[in-house]
Design an enzyme around this catalytic site. Structure first.
Site, PDB file in Angstrom:
ATOM      1  N   CYS A  78      -4.407  13.352  13.260  1.00  0.00           N
ATOM      2  CA  CYS A  78      -5.123  12.097  13.064  1.00  0.00           C
ATOM      3  C   CYS A  78      -4.960  11.267  14.326  1.00  0.00           C
ATOM      4  O   CYS A  78      -4.354  11.726  15.300  1.00  0.00           O
ATOM      5  CB  CYS A  78      -4.640  11.352  11.828  1.00  0.00           C
ATOM      6  N   ARG A  88       1.022  15.140  13.071  1.00  0.00           N
ATOM      7  CA  ARG A  88       1.429  14.924  11.682  1.00  0.00           C
ATOM      8  C   ARG A  88       1.447  16.185  10.807  1.00  0.00           C
ATOM      9  O   ARG A  88       0.676  16.304   9.848  1.00  0.00           O
ATOM     10  CB  ARG A  88       0.578  13.834  11.047  1.00  0.00           C
ATOM     11  N   ASP A 104       4.723   1.107  12.253  1.00  0.00           N
ATOM     12  CA  ASP A 104       3.504   0.456  11.752  1.00  0.00           C
ATOM     13  C   ASP A 104       3.366  -0.994  12.223  1.00  0.00           C
ATOM     14  O   ASP A 104       2.347  -1.634  11.968  1.00  0.00           O
ATOM     15  CB  ASP A 104       3.466   0.494  10.211  1.00  0.00           C
ATOM     16  N   LYS A 118       0.837  -1.214   0.000  1.00  0.00           N
ATOM     17  CA  LYS A 118       0.000   0.000   0.000  1.00  0.00           C
ATOM     18  C   LYS A 118       0.868   1.258   0.000  1.00  0.00           C
ATOM     19  O   LYS A 118       0.673   2.171  -0.783  1.00  0.00           O
ATOM     20  CB  LYS A 118      -0.912  -0.001   1.238  1.00  0.00           C
ATOM     21  N   ASN A 119       1.845   1.291   0.891  1.00  0.00           N
ATOM     22  CA  ASN A 119       2.631   2.521   1.031  1.00  0.00           C
ATOM     23  C   ASN A 119       3.611   2.724  -0.115  1.00  0.00           C
ATOM     24  O   ASN A 119       4.175   3.797  -0.261  1.00  0.00           O
ATOM     25  CB  ASN A 119       3.369   2.534   2.374  1.00  0.00           C
ATOM     26  N   ARG A 142      -8.820  -0.387   4.837  1.00  0.00           N
ATOM     27  CA  ARG A 142      -8.019   0.600   4.089  1.00  0.00           C
ATOM     28  C   ARG A 142      -6.703  -0.012   3.641  1.00  0.00           C
ATOM     29  O   ARG A 142      -6.150   0.396   2.624  1.00  0.00           O
ATOM     30  CB  ARG A 142      -7.628   1.731   5.051  1.00  0.00           C
TER      31      ARG A 142
HETATM   32  C1  UD1 Z   1       4.437   7.043   6.248  1.00  0.00           C
HETATM   33  C2  UD1 Z   1       3.536   5.830   6.137  1.00  0.00           C
HETATM   34  C3  UD1 Z   1       2.983   5.453   7.513  1.00  0.00           C
HETATM   35  C4  UD1 Z   1       4.131   5.259   8.507  1.00  0.00           C
HETATM   36  C5  UD1 Z   1       5.048   6.468   8.500  1.00  0.00           C
HETATM   37  C6  UD1 Z   1       6.283   6.292   9.372  1.00  0.00           C
HETATM   38  C7  UD1 Z   1       2.604   6.065   3.907  1.00  0.00           C
HETATM   39  C8  UD1 Z   1       1.412   6.330   3.069  1.00  0.00           C
HETATM   40  N1  UD1 Z   1       2.434   6.145   5.235  1.00  0.00           N
HETATM   41  O1  UD1 Z   1       3.625   8.126   6.710  1.00  0.00           O
HETATM   42  O2  UD1 Z   1       2.247   4.236   7.373  1.00  0.00           O
HETATM   43  O3  UD1 Z   1       3.593   5.101   9.803  1.00  0.00           O
HETATM   44  O4  UD1 Z   1       5.497   6.759   7.168  1.00  0.00           O
HETATM   45  O5  UD1 Z   1       6.991   5.179   8.988  1.00  0.00           O
HETATM   46  O6  UD1 Z   1       3.669   5.736   3.408  1.00  0.00           O
HETATM   47  N2  UD1 Z   1       6.763  14.917  10.314  1.00  0.00           N
HETATM   48  C9  UD1 Z   1       6.955  16.249  10.567  1.00  0.00           C
HETATM   49  N3  UD1 Z   1       6.841  17.127   9.533  1.00  0.00           N
HETATM   50  C10 UD1 Z   1       6.568  16.719   8.264  1.00  0.00           C
HETATM   51  C11 UD1 Z   1       6.375  15.352   8.012  1.00  0.00           C
HETATM   52  C12 UD1 Z   1       6.477  14.466   9.063  1.00  0.00           C
HETATM   53  O7  UD1 Z   1       7.200  16.654  11.699  1.00  0.00           O
HETATM   54  O8  UD1 Z   1       6.483  17.562   7.364  1.00  0.00           O
HETATM   55  C13 UD1 Z   1       6.848  13.948  11.431  1.00  0.00           C
HETATM   56  C14 UD1 Z   1       5.504  13.269  11.683  1.00  0.00           C
HETATM   57  O9  UD1 Z   1       4.685  14.062  12.499  1.00  0.00           O
HETATM   58  C15 UD1 Z   1       5.939  11.994  12.352  1.00  0.00           C
HETATM   59  C16 UD1 Z   1       7.257  11.677  11.662  1.00  0.00           C
HETATM   60  O10 UD1 Z   1       7.684  12.889  11.055  1.00  0.00           O
HETATM   61  O11 UD1 Z   1       6.157  12.208  13.712  1.00  0.00           O
HETATM   62  C17 UD1 Z   1       7.166  10.578  10.623  1.00  0.00           C
HETATM   63  O12 UD1 Z   1       6.237  10.936   9.630  1.00  0.00           O
HETATM   64  P1  UD1 Z   1       6.422  10.534   8.098  1.00  0.00           P
HETATM   65  O13 UD1 Z   1       7.655   9.716   7.924  1.00  0.00           O
HETATM   66  O14 UD1 Z   1       6.279  11.762   7.280  1.00  0.00           O
HETATM   67  O15 UD1 Z   1       5.168   9.616   7.865  1.00  0.00           O
HETATM   68  P2  UD1 Z   1       4.168   9.616   6.648  1.00  0.00           P
HETATM   69  O16 UD1 Z   1       4.926   9.801   5.380  1.00  0.00           O
HETATM   70  O17 UD1 Z   1       3.020  10.494   6.914  1.00  0.00           O
END
Ligand code: UD1
Length: 420
Positions: A118, A123, A307, A22-23, A399
């Site tokens: 969420c 996030r 995850d 999925k990811n 999902r």
């Molecule tokens: C992706 C995965 C999700 C997984 C996560 C961490 C997908 C669709 N989803 O989510 O299943 O749990 O990686 O492995 O691939 N952060 C910031 N600022 C930003 C972006 C992120 O502070 O602009 C922080 C987030 O709040 C969080 C951390 O970074 O604490 C990790 O988030 P991120 O790696 O971005 O996760 P996702 O890409 O949303």
């Protein structure tokens, strides 16, 4: 509203075929927007999130064919007619924000609803925006939306304060069509990033270093269509590994990349489970040794995946000894603890740490799937619980897990989907 009813199933036995990730597929589908030629993606899992991405791409102007019988999705975006990821789709699926990079690269414009918080944390998307700015885009926020605009993206240097998966993907998909060089430092190293880079390189992009903390991108003027098969889902893999261990069963997992689940293998072995890499797949056995506690800290890849934290926690309630989990990625990813405690676990949370006493005989109860992976954890707990467990709000689970009930049923699990 549908729910799952789960009964104690005894040890699970048999084979399970893992679906496409999925990811991995979500950013790849968004990246297909970068070309005006068709892209065909194979091993596409039939999931609600994939369907939401199809809807989003259609709303942007893509012609999208979903053929789940053959696990193929074809995306053809001759012309982009909309520049927006609307609020209703972003709230339905956070990964909708992954269209920002491709839209900006192809049209110089993107308007995206801010995702907000969420169930697992705040996030923010500040790192995504910082990346676009480093490539010359102007960012404006108003009325819950963020608008990014640029005449021509110019390559730049981006240091990510945290190796965010989504930010790395969004910046990569913007930078491939930028003029000149881009360097992303402290980039995420997840297998999904490598899969996206492989797809983009097939389209004609010039990306080096994906899978390390420094990604170098040399911009090109246009990308062509490409065909790609997505990697197997490492979180679905991990979930079925836990299913074997928590039920003290023996399950052969097919279509897996053992390297992608190294931390889960290491931790399961520390607990006494047997994991064997065979020609026909990966065999996981929880029926060989007595199972004991371990400590886990979630980390960016190649560390232990956040995850898999809820599913592993459910398992640790059933082993001998006390375990500690420290969640370092998301500040609020313990919603499942209250639900596991309703089933007789006695987990205590202190800040980012959870103390998990083992040796529990869980009792079936009515519980809620608070998010996708928390829901999977409740099902795993239900398989060993005494008496039926009812898991509600299962749309979260659906999902992200293809044929969830069917795959579990084939292993001997007593799970039923009930429409109320
Ligand atoms: C992706 C995965 C999700 C997984 C996560 C961490 C997908 C669709 N989803 O989510 O299943 O749990 O990686 O492995 O691939 N952060 C910031 N600022 C930003 C972006 C992120 O502070 O602009 C922080 C987030 O709040 C969080 C951390 O970074 O604490 C990790 O988030 P991120 O790696 O971005 O996760 P996702 O890409 O949303």
């Amino acid at each position: 509203m549908a729910k799952f009813v789960i009964e104690n199933s005894g040890p699970l036995h048999g084979e399970v075929e893992i679906s496409g990730s999925k990811n991995a597929i979500l950013p790849i589908m968004a990246a297909a927007l970068l070309s005006e030629e068709p892209c065909e993606i194979s091993d596409a899992p039939a999931l609600r999130d994939v369907d939401v991405m199809c809807r989003l791409l259609r709303s942007i102007g893509s012609n999208v064919k979903e053929d789940y019988d053959n696990h193929k999705v074809t995306i053809h975006t001759g012309k982009i007619t909309e520049f927006e990821a609307p609020y209703d789709l972003v709230t339905l699926m956070r990964a909708s924000i992954l269209v920002t990079g491709p839209l900006l690269a192809r049209t110089g414009k993107a308007r995206i609803a801010l995702p907000g918080g969420c169930a697992i944390g705040d996030r923010p998307i500040d790192l995504h925006l910082k990346g676009f700015q480093a490539l010359g885009a102007e960012i404006e926020k108003s009325h819950g939306y963020v608008e990014a605009k640029v005449d021509k993206l110019i390559g730049g240097k981006v240091y990510l304060d945290f190796p965010s998966v989504g930010a790395t993907e969004n910046i990569m998909t913007a930078a491939v069509l930028a003029e000149g060089h881009t360097i992303i430092e402290n980039a995420a190293e997840e297998p999904e990033i490598v899969d996206l880079a492989n797809f983009l390189n097939k389209m004609g992009a010039k990306i080096k270093g994906a899978g390390t903390d420094t990604i170098r991108i040399e911009g090109v003027s246009r990308l062509h269509g490409a065909n790609h098969t997505v990697i197997p889902d490492r979180i679905e893999t991990g979930t079925f590994m836990i299913a074997a261990a928590i039920t003290r069963g023996s399950v052969l997992l097919k279509n897996v990349v053992p390297d992608h689940v190294k931390p889960v293998i290491a931790k399961l072995r520390e607990c006494g489970a047997v994991v064997e890499d065979l020609d026909e797949g990966m065999l996981v056995r929880g029926d060989v040794n007595p199972l004991i506690s371990t400590d886990i800290k979630t980390m960016p890849y190649p560390g232990f995946p956040t995850d898999m934290q809820p599913q592993f926690m459910a398992f640790l309630t059933t082993v001998q000894g006390c375990s500690i989990i420290v969640e370092t990625i998301f500040e609020n990813r313990y919603m499942h603890v209250g639900e596991l405690n309703r089933m007789g676990a006695d987990i205590k949370i202190e800040g980012r740490s959870a103390v998990i006493p083992g040796g529990k005989k869980l009792l079936g109860a009515q519980v809620i799937s608070t998010d996708l992976r928390a829901g999977a954890a409740m099902v795993l707990a239900g398989l060993t619980g005494e008496g039926p467990t009812e898991v509600s709000e299962i749309y979260h689970i659906e999902r992200g897990y293809e044929d969830f009930v069917k795959k579990f049923n084939r292993l001997g699990a007593k799970i039923y989907r009930v429409d109320e």
